[in-house]
Design a protein around this motif. Structure first.
Motif, PDB file in Angstrom:
ATOM      1  N   THR A  45       0.844  -1.115  -0.162  1.00 53.38           N
ATOM      2  CA  THR A  45      -0.048   0.152   0.025  1.00 53.38           C
ATOM      3  C   THR A  45       0.903   1.387   0.112  1.00 53.38           C
ATOM      4  N   VAL A 102      -0.454   5.005  -0.926  1.00 57.12           N
ATOM      5  CA  VAL A 102      -0.651   6.024   0.036  1.00 57.12           C
ATOM      6  C   VAL A 102      -0.030   7.116  -0.131  1.00 57.12           C
ATOM      7  N   ALA A 160      -1.981   8.989  -3.396  1.00 55.44           N
ATOM      8  CA  ALA A 160      -3.125   9.639  -2.817  1.00 55.44           C
ATOM      9  C   ALA A 160      -2.955  10.818  -1.644  1.00 55.44           C
ATOM     10  N   THR A 199      -8.005   4.490  -1.270  1.00 56.47           N
ATOM     11  CA  THR A 199      -7.705   5.601  -0.827  1.00 56.47           C
ATOM     12  C   THR A 199      -8.736   6.482  -0.816  1.00 56.47           C
ATOM     13  N   PHE A 256      -9.473   7.223   5.109  1.00 52.15           N
ATOM     14  CA  PHE A 256      -8.069   7.079   4.784  1.00 52.15           C
ATOM     15  C   PHE A 256      -7.329   8.587   5.156  1.00 52.15           C
TER      16      PHE A 256
END
Length: 805
Positions: free
Chosen positions: A579, A583, A586, A664, A669
Motif C-alpha cells: 500500500t 498511500v 493519494a 484511498t 483514509f
C-alpha cells in the motif's frame, strides 16, 4: 590448552560429586498430589554451568535432581516473578496487593485481584489439582514429570533458604514463601486452562442466579454475540501469537532440516520464557526456552530435532445452554430429569482484613458463566443459563507432552509423542529433524465438537457463534448432545490424535497463528472440523507475508541457518509493500496538501507524503517514515471496516495476494493520515524520524532502540510496543521472545543461534537484565553452546554446585 583442561577437570569433578551426593527418590515419590503441603526434601543436588548471558546448563543424575537444578536456576534469575505467580495460585493477591489491583494475566484473564483470588482459591478448595494428580498415567502425569515437579519445588526452596533476594520487586516481602510440588502442578493446571476456565475467570466468579424479583433479562443478540466471539478468539492470537517454519532437506544446503521458531509472548510478567540446557547423561540432553515455572524446555532443540509452537486457532471451550426448572434457577433439566447445581462457596482475604465470600455454581458440564468478556453477554435468566465446558480442566498432561518432545529424536517421534501424551491445550507444533523431515500438527486438547454434532445440537445462539467463531453452544437439556469419545483419545469428550490437522514432509511447513489451512500453499490442509479453525477464509497480513517469504526461500533452496537469521530480522512490512506507493500518491493528491482529522481540524500532510514515499518499507532501526506509517496504519484498520478497506476483495483462489488495492478514496483514509501526523507532531516527532529514535525500551535508566512491528503491519519480527503520547514507543508489551534458528550437520552438535529478546532476568540488579536485549537491538545472536567442547570453551564459564542443606 591448559585452561580447557582445567575446565574439563572442574566439570568431571562436579559430575562425580552429583553421583556421590544425590539421594535416591523416596519410594512414594510418584504418588503426586492429595497429601499435606510441605516443602519438598530429599537431599537433592545438581551442577549448573553458566555460559555467556547467564545461560545455565544444568546437569543431574535423574529427573528429581534435574528438577532441583532447574528450580534453583529459575529462582536465581526470576524469583520475584515466580513468587508473584505463586501468590496468584494461592488466591492471596487481594491480601497483599489490594482487591481492585490488576494481575498481569499470565495465569488467567481475571481483570482484578479479587476475581483472580476467587477463581484460584476455588481451585484449591475443590482440590482440583490433587484429584488430577491422583489419576494414574497415561491419563494423569507420569513418574518422570512428578519427579521433576518434586525436584523443582525443592530447588526453588533451597535457593530461597540459601540466598538473599536483591530484586527490589520482592526484597523483604512476606509473600515470598517456600512452595511444594503441588504448587508447581497448580501452575501447570493454570496454563492448561488459560483458553477455557482461565479465560472466563471473571464470569465464573461473578455468576449469580436471578432472584424472584428480578426482571427477565432479554435473550442475547445472536449477531452481537457472534461478532464478539469472533473478535475474542482472533484477539487471542493477535495478542499472544508466534511464527514458526520448518524447512525440509530438499530445500537446504546439506539435505538436513532447518527450523526457525519465533514465539510472540509478553516481555514482562509470568509468561516470559527463560533459557537453559537440561542434561541427564545418557537419558536427556535438550536446550531452549521454558515458560517460567515449567520444569522442562517448552521450545527448543536436542542433537537431532528442533521444534517450536504457535498459538493455534482451535477453540478450547464450548458452552452448554441449560434449560432451568422454572421453580428453581439453580436446577437444570437433562432429558427431563432435574439436576441440582453444585455450590462452591469461596472466601478470600483482602488487604484491609475484610473477608469476601462469593458462590460459584457448577454443573455436569462445568461452571455457570454469565459472559465471555465485553460484548459477549450470556444472561442467567429464570429459564436459561450457560455452562462452560473446558476439557483441559481435566488435563494434567502438559508437562508430559513437553518432556516427550524434549526426548524425541525425529519428527516421527514428535508426532508419536504428541499422540501418546495428548497434553497440549492451545498450540500447534512445528518441527524439523536431522534427517531432513518436517512436521506441522495441530495436536490440541479440544472439545469433541464435530460439525455434525454442532448442526444437530446447536441452540439458536450456537447457530450464529459456531460458523463464525468456532464456539459451539449446545443444547444442554438433551443427553444425545454429549460430546462422546474418540477411540484413540485419552479422555472422553475430546478429539483423538487421528483427527488432528497434520502435514508431514512438506518442503516447508509454516504457521503464523492462522488455521492449518495454508501451512504450505501448495499442500493446503482441509477436511477438519470447524472447531479447529477455518478453511478458504482471509488470512492475516502476517500470514500472507510469511508465506510469501518462506515459499520464496524454499524455491531458492540451498538454505542455511544464516538464511533463517536473515528472515527473522528482515523486518519487511507486507502492509507497506502492498500500500505505501498508493498511500504516498493519494496523500500527494489531497487538495492543498491538507487532510481533516477526526477532531475536524485540517492538518498539513505534505511532509508526511514525502516521508511515506521515501520509506524503505521495513521496521528497521534506521527506517525513516516507519513510525509514521505504523501510526497511520493502526488508525486506518481500526477506523475503516475490513470489507471497505480494499478495492479487490479476498479470493480463496488467490489467498496470499488478496485482498489488495487500498481504497484511498474512503473518507477514513485521509482522516487516519491527518490523525497520525497530528499525533506525531504533538509528541515532537518528525514524519521522517528514524524508528530507533522513538521505538525503545528502558533498562536500568538506559534507552535501548528496538526494531520490529505490530500485528496489523504483518511484520514477521512482531513487536507490540506501548505508546507514550509525549515520546513515542517507550516499552514493549509483547512480541518476539525466545527465538531460535536451528540446523544440523554430520556431528552430534546442532548448528543453533538463539536470542532471548528481553534477557534472562527482570531483576534490576542482575547483570542479565538487558544483555540479550542489547543484542536484539543490534540484530545479533547467541551461538548455542550445546556440546561439551563448546560449553567448556566458554570464556565466561562458571561451574556452580547446588544442593539441599
Amino acid at each position: 590448552m591448559r585452561n580447557r583442561l582445567r575446565r574439563l577437570i572442574l566439570f568431571t569433578t562436579a559430575l562425580l560429586s552429583v553421583a556421590a551426593t544425590a539421594s535416591p527418590a523416596p519410594a512414594d515419590a510418584g504418588n503426586g498430589g492429595g497429601r499435606a503441603e510441605r516443602a519438598s526434601g530429599g537431599g537433592l543436588s545438581a551442577t549448573i554451568r553458566y555460559t555467556e548471558y547467564g545461560i545455565p546448563h544444568i546437569v543431574a543424575k535423574d529427573y528429581a535432581n534435574l528438577g532441583f537444578g532447574t528450580g534453583w536456576a529459575q529462582a536465581n534469575d526470576q524469583v520475584c516473578t515466580l513468587a508473584d505467580g505463586h501468590v496468584t495460585l494461592r488466591g492471596e493477591r487481594s491480601k497483599y496487593f489490594g482487591a481492585e489491583g490488576k494481575p498481569d494475566q499470565s495465569l488467567s484473564s481475571a481483570s482484578t485481584n479479587l476475581s483472580s483470588d476467587l477463581f484460584f482459591r476455588g481451585v484449591r478448595d475443590a482440590k482440583t489439582v490433587e484429584k488430577l494428580l491422583d489419576v494414574p498415567s497415561p491419563v494423569g502425569p507420569g513418574r518422570e514429570v512428578r519427579e521433576l515437579m518434586r525436584g523443582y519445588a525443592a530447588g526453588y526452596n533451597a535457593w530461597l533458604e540459601q540466598n538473599r533476594i536483591t530484586d527490589p520487586a520482592c526484597k523483604g516481602e512476606p509473600w515470598v514463601r517456600p512452595i511444594t510440588s503441588l504448587d508447581v502442578a497448580r501452575r501447570g493446571f493454570a496454563l492448561a486452562v488459560l483458553g477455557g476456565q482461565g479465560r472466563a475467570a471473571d464470569a465464573i466468579t461473578s455468576a449469580r442466579p436471578p432472584t424472584a424479583t428480578d426482571a427477565e433479562a432479554p435473550a442475547p443478540d445472536r449477531d452481537q454475540v457472534a461478532d464478539a466471539a469472533r473478535e475474542l478468539f482472533s484477539a487471542q492470537n493477535a495478542d499472544m501469537g508466534s511464527n514458526a517454519v520448518a524447512f525440509a532437506g530438499s530445500t537446504t544446503a546439506n539435505g538436513r532440516g532447518l527450523l526457525l521458531g519465533n514465539p510472540h509472548y509478553p516481555w514482562h510478567g509470568g509468561r516470559r520464557f527463560w533459557q537453559s540446557q537440561q542434561t541427564i547423561p545418557g537419558e536427556l540432553n535438550v536446550a531452549g526456552g521454558s515458560l517460567l515455572g515449567a520444569t522442562s524446555v517448552s521450545i527448543g532443540h536436542n542433537a537431532s530435532m528442533a521444534w517450536s509452537h504457535t498459538v493455534a486457532t482451535g477453540v478450547t471451550m464450548n458452552l452448554h445452554e441449560l434449560k432451568l426448572d422454572l421453580s428453581d434457577p439453580t436446577t437444570y433439566l437433562v432429558d427431563g430429569e432435574r439436576h441440582r447445581m453444585k455450590k462452591r462457596t469461596v472466601t478470600v482475604g483482602t488487604k484491609g482484613g475484610e473477608q469476601v465470600t462469593r458462590t460459584q455454581w457448577w454443573t455436569r458440564y462445568g461452571p455457570v458463566v454469565t459472559s465471555l468478556g465485553a460484548g459477549l453477554p450470556l444472561p442467567w435468566t429464570k429459564s436459561t443459563a450457560y455452562a462452560l465446558n473446558d476439557p483441559n480442566a481435566v488435563n494434567m498432561r502438559l508437562s508430559d507432552a513437553a518432556l516427550a518432545l524434549n526426548k524425541a529424536r525425529s519428527t516421527k517421534e514428535v508426532k508419536a509423542a504428541l499422540a501418546r501424551t495428548q497434553g497440549h491445550p492451545w498450540v500447534n507444533t512445528i518441527a524439523a529433524d536431522k534427517a531432513g523431515h518436517t512436521l506441522f500438527t495441530q495436536s490440541q486438547v479440544l472439545p469433541r465438537i464435530t460439525d455434525e454434532l454442532a448442526q444437530r445440537c446447536s441452540t439458536a445462539l450456537g447457530e450464529a457463534t459456531y460458523p463464525s467463531a468456532g464456539l459451539a453452544v449446545l443444547d444442554g437439556s438433551r443427553g444425545e448432545c454429549a460430546l462422546g469419545k474418540d477411540p484413540d483419545a485419552l479422555q472422553p469428550g475430546v478429539f483423538g490424535p487421528s483427527r488432528m490437522p497434520t502435514l508431514e514432509d512438506a518442503p516447508y511447513a509454516e504457521n503464523s497463528n492462522d488455521s492449518a489451512w495454508l501451512t504450505n500453499l501448495d499442500r493446503p490442509l482441509t477436511g477438519y472440523e470447524r472447531v479447529f479453525g477455518t478453511v478458504d477464509t482471509q488470512r492475516s497480513m502476517r500470514t500472507r507475508g510469511a508465506i510469501e517469504d518462506v515459499a520464496a526461500m524454499a524455491d531458492r533452496g540451498r538454505l542455511r541457518v544464516r538464511d533463517l537469521q536473515k528472515q527473522q530480522f528482515a523486518n519487511r512490512v507486507p502492509a507497506g509493500d502492498r500500500t505505501a506507493e498508493d498511500v504516498a500518491r493519494a496523500c500527494a493528491e489531497l487538495p492543498g496538501g491538507r487532510a481533516t482529522g477526526s477532531d475536524g481540524k485540517a492538518v498539513d500532510v505534505r511532509a508526511a507524503c514525502e516521508a511515506i514515499g521515501a520509506w524503505d518499507r521495513t521496521m528497521n532501526p534506521e527506517s525513516r517514515g516507519a513510525l509514521l506509517f505504523d501510526r497511520f496504519w493502526r488508525k486506518l484498520v481500526a477506523g475503516v471496516p475490513a470489507a471497505e478497506l480494499w478495492k479487490v476483495p479476498f479470493s480463496a483462489a488467490d489467498p496470499v495476494r488478496t485482498p489488495h488495492t487500498l481504497d484511498t478514496a474512503h473518507p477514513g483514509f485521509a482522516r487516519a493520515l491527518a490523525d497520525a501526523v497530528a499525533e506525531l507532531d504533538r509528541a515532537g516527532i518528525a514524519p521522517d524520524a528514524p524508528l530507533s529514535a522513538h521505538q525503545t525500551v528502558e533498562r536500568a535508566g538506559d534507552r535501548i532502540p528496538v526494531h520490529g512491528g505490530t500485528e496489523s503491519l504483518g511484520v514477521w519480527n512482531k513487536l507490540e510496543p506501548t505508546w507514550d503520547p509525549a515520546a513515542g514507543y517507550t516499552e514493549a508489551a509483547h512480541g518476539s521472545s525466545y527465538i531460535q534458528a536451528v540446523g544440523f550437520n554430520g556431528s552430534r552438535c546442532p548448528v543453533a543461534r538463539t536470542l532471548l529478546t528481553y534477557s534472562q532476568s527482570e531483576n534490576a540488579k542482575s547483570p542479565h537484565l538487558s544483555d540479550q536485549t542489547r543484542l536484539y537491538a543490534q540484530k545479533r545472536w547467541v551461538t548455542s553452546r550445546f556440546c561439551e567442547r563448546d560449553i567448556l570453551a566458554s570464556p565466561e564459564l562458571k561451574v556452580v554446585k547446588v544442593r539441599q542443606r
